[in-house]
Design a protein around this motif. Sequence first.
Motif, short mmCIF file in Angstrom:
data_model
loop_
_atom_site.label_atom_id
_atom_site.label_comp_id
_atom_site.label_asym_id
_atom_site.label_seq_id
_atom_site.Cartn_x
_atom_site.Cartn_y
_atom_site.Cartn_z
N ARG A 61 1.96 3.19 -4.77
CA ARG A 61 1.86 4.60 -5.18
C ARG A 61 2.19 4.76 -6.66
NH1 ARG A 61 1.44 8.27 -0.86
NH2 ARG A 61 1.74 7.25 1.15
N LYS A 80 1.77 2.53 -9.00
CA LYS A 80 0.67 1.97 -9.79
C LYS A 80 -0.52 2.92 -9.82
CE LYS A 80 1.79 -2.82 -9.62
NZ LYS A 80 1.35 -3.85 -10.52
N GLN A 81 -0.76 3.62 -8.71
CA GLN A 81 -1.86 4.59 -8.67
C GLN A 81 -1.58 5.77 -9.57
OE1 GLN A 81 -2.46 5.61 -4.55
NE2 GLN A 81 -4.19 4.21 -4.37
#
Length: 65
Positions: free
Chosen positions: A60, A62-63
């Motif tokens: 999450r 990284k997104q």
Amino acid sequence: MMLLAIGHSGDVNVVSEPRKMMSLANGLSVAGLPKVIDMLKEGDADPIWNLSDALDEILRKKQAA
């Protein structure tokens, strides 16, 4: 494993050397093992759920970035 070996070594010919690829994969897995063990231990749930939650959190972040 082949893609990891190529990416790490920068040499596509590494795929013709299975022992070298396995050595590289083993080295990478050993390097990350302490972090995985920490993820298993951290949290209030069963170890596998702790690991799942930790990986979910990493993905999450990284997104969002």
